[in-house]
Design a protein around this motif. Structure first.
Motif, PDB file in Angstrom:
ATOM      1  N   ASP A 174       2.097   3.226   8.856  1.00 55.02           N
ATOM      2  CA  ASP A 174       1.843   1.914   8.270  1.00 55.02           C
ATOM      3  C   ASP A 174       1.136   1.031   9.297  1.00 55.02           C
ATOM      4  O   ASP A 174       1.713   0.055   9.809  1.00 55.02           O
ATOM      5  CB  ASP A 174       3.171   1.280   7.822  1.00 55.02           C
ATOM      6  CG  ASP A 174       2.992  -0.108   7.212  1.00 55.02           C
ATOM      7  OD1 ASP A 174       1.855  -0.456   6.845  1.00 55.02           O
ATOM      8  OD2 ASP A 174       3.988  -0.839   7.133  1.00 55.02           O
ATOM      9  N   GLY A 220       3.816   2.856  -1.578  1.00 51.80           N
ATOM     10  CA  GLY A 220       3.404   3.165  -0.221  1.00 51.80           C
ATOM     11  C   GLY A 220       4.590   3.399   0.698  1.00 51.80           C
ATOM     12  O   GLY A 220       5.744   3.453   0.257  1.00 51.80           O
ATOM     13  N   ARG A 245       4.007  -0.646  -4.507  1.00 50.94           N
ATOM     14  CA  ARG A 245       2.876   0.204  -4.911  1.00 50.94           C
ATOM     15  C   ARG A 245       3.140   1.676  -4.644  1.00 50.94           C
ATOM     16  O   ARG A 245       2.268   2.515  -4.873  1.00 50.94           O
ATOM     17  CB  ARG A 245       1.612  -0.213  -4.147  1.00 50.94           C
ATOM     18  CG  ARG A 245       1.129  -1.624  -4.449  1.00 50.94           C
ATOM     19  CD  ARG A 245      -0.322  -1.810  -3.986  1.00 50.94           C
ATOM     20  NE  ARG A 245      -0.501  -1.455  -2.587  1.00 50.94           N
ATOM     21  CZ  ARG A 245      -0.463  -2.333  -1.585  1.00 50.94           C
ATOM     22  NH1 ARG A 245      -0.214  -3.618  -1.857  1.00 50.94           N
ATOM     23  NH2 ARG A 245      -0.659  -1.954  -0.343  1.00 50.94           N
ATOM     24  N   LEU A 301       3.721  -3.298  -0.481  1.00 47.39           N
ATOM     25  CA  LEU A 301       3.378  -1.906  -0.189  1.00 47.39           C
ATOM     26  C   LEU A 301       4.411  -0.972  -0.791  1.00 47.39           C
ATOM     27  O   LEU A 301       4.069   0.065  -1.383  1.00 47.39           O
ATOM     28  CB  LEU A 301       3.294  -1.708   1.333  1.00 47.39           C
ATOM     29  CG  LEU A 301       2.936  -0.301   1.820  1.00 47.39           C
ATOM     30  CD1 LEU A 301       1.549   0.097   1.328  1.00 47.39           C
ATOM     31  CD2 LEU A 301       3.004  -0.230   3.342  1.00 47.39           C
TER      32      LEU A 301
END
Length: 492
Positions: free
Chosen positions: A224, A280, A278, A275
């Motif tokens: 990340d 992620g 989504r 994130l």
């Protein structure tokens, strides 16, 4: 991963009983010794700072960077270090961090000037940031039940003993002036210890504690990079002005930096949340923050470690600067605090069951009482007598009870796959608590120091002790809220 493979992976980690098998015990000894060495290095340099300044001709700000360069890089990179362990294996990451730490310690001891020493201290902190988050992760993966609680108690004790031992070791090494080396042995002492730990660590630490599929899943998460940069910038904007502000007279940039820190960290939280939504892989998984008790545990850890950092820093200033004690004598004064912290941290689990729910808030109450007792004992400029030592004992017992059961309870709800994220979060909070405590309470002491000598220093210290007691009372209130919620009573 299927349920069967998850069960198999879990058994592969905890199949050995830590209470009877020597493997986990050796692993714990290695990683806690490394933890002790890293903790020692935070405090040992404080004692050597005047000698470093005289030998290298360092400026006041330069000396602050020598002391703080380690702390700042350590705090900034802790979460990234935890993620490295999750991707490459906690044993491998620990050994890699230990290698960097040991090499940087050698470089610090051989530094020819102020700039070199600052640079090597930053690298040393980076090595610690990779090495230390793996300690809690390895405990989380290789110990279960009562054995895990005992291991966390030992971890807590190392934190306290390392702080006091750093003061004593620094005084001994600087006073001994081994081979005419002055301050350099405070860094060089890490080299033989680090080499021994590397030799042992290769033999007892797991090379890769994950199954093949779990390892691939961890690597697929990545680092990340956006979140990592945002967190690093935010923590830097917080720690640098806190560490250097008092020395530089709090120029405008320090306040701008603190305001920017709030904006950056707010943006970090929003980015990580989106994130995760989504699908992620955020740097700190939101599900970890939602685990029962984690957020409250992080708050209490921040408060107890801020109290710890502020207490040791201001007491060191008073004992050496106000009362004129030698570094060795000042360090030995903290022995009761360290010993009681260690004893309480290792034995609280054996205390009566009816007391267990009150340990954390009760510990904070003891800290508040100890801080006020110490302030009253030293306010007049004397040596404090028996009241001072009683205050030291209360502080040691209280900080242990505010930290150890709290940490054990938080980690009890963490799954092995979330160990890296949770460890990185809690270790980062621990380090930030130390920085905030030293900066805020240290600034209060220095601002109230109207005149040198025992009387002026005692009055300045008295201004700090109620602040420490107030922080402890906040921790007690947080613990009380949690107890009432568990009982199903509205908090308030």
């Amino acid at each position: 991963m299927t349920a069967t493979s998850e069960t198999t992976a879990s058994r592969s980690v905890t199949s050995k009983d830590p209470t009877t098998d020597k493997g986990p015990a050796r692993l714990l000894a290695v990683v806690l010794t490394a933890q002790f060495m890293a903790m020692l290095d935070i405090f040992i340099v404080n004692v050597a700072a005047p000698t470093i300044r005289a030998d290298l001709g360092a400026s006041g700000a330069g000396l602050q960077l020598v002391v703080a360069g380690y702390t700042v890089s350590y705090a900034v990179l802790l979460v990234a270090g935890a993620r490295l362990g999750g991707v490459f294996g906690h044993g491998r990451a620990h050994l890699a961090g230990l290698t960097v730490f040991t090499a940087a310690s050698l470089a610090c001891g051989l530094a020819a000037g102020e700039e070199q020493l600052i640079a090597f201290r930053v690298i040393q902190g980076a090595g610690a940031a990779v090495m230390i988050p793996q300690v809690l992760s390895l405990i989380q993966q290789h110990f279960t039940g009562a054995a895990r609680v005992r291991a966390i108690g030992a971890y807590s004790a190392v934190l306290a003993v390392g702080a006091a031992a750093g003061q004593v070791a620094g005084g001994v090494l600087v006073s001994a002036d081994l081979f005419g080396a002055g301050w350099r042995p405070v860094f060089l002492v890490n080299v033989p210890i680090g080499l021994a730990l590397l030799w042992l660590g290769v033999r007892v630490l797991p090379g890769e504690p994950r199954t093949g599929q779990a390892r691939r899943e961890a690597r697929a998460r990545g680092f990340d990079p956006v979140g990592l940069v945002m967190l690093a910038v935010g923590v830097t904007l917080l720690t640098v002005p806190l560490v250097l502000g008092q020395e530089l007279g709090w120029p405008d940039w320090t306040w701008i930096s603190l305001l920017a820190c709030v904006a950056v960290l707010t943006g970090f939280v929003l980015y990580e949340t989106r994130l995760a939504a989504r699908g992620g892989a955020p740097l700190i998984a939101p599900r970890v923050l939602r685990l029962p008790g984690i957020a409250l545990a992080a708050l209490r850890i921040l408060l107890v470690m801020a109290t710890n950092g502020g207490f040791f820093f201001t007491m060191t200033l008073h004992l050496q600067g106000g009362l004129g004690y030698s570094p060795l004598r000042a360090g030995l004064m903290f022995a009761p605090t360290a010993l009681v912290f260690g004893a309480a941290g290792l034995t609280w689990r054996r205390w009566p069951a009816r007391l267990q729910g009150a340990l954390v808030p009760g510990g904070f109450v003891l800290v508040a009482a100890g801080a006020l007792l110490i302030g009253l004992a030293l306010r007049g400029g004397g040596d404090g007598g028996g009241g001072l030592y009683a205050g030291f004992v209360l502080m040691g017992a209280g900080m242990a009870l505010g930290f150890s059961p709290n940490l054990a309870g938080a980690l009890a709800n963490v799954r092995p796959q979330d160990a890296a994220d949770a460890s990185g979060l809690l270790v980062t909070v621990t380090q930030l608590g130390q920085v905030i405590g030293v900066a805020t309470v240290g600034t209060l002491y220095l601002n109230r120091l109207a005149a040198p000598g025992p009387q002026g220093s005692g009055e300045a210290l008295w201004a700090c002790e109620p602040a420490l007691a107030a922080a402890a009372c906040a921790g007690a209130a947080a613990g009380f809220v949690r107890r009432r919620r568990r009982a199903g009573t509205p908090a308030g």
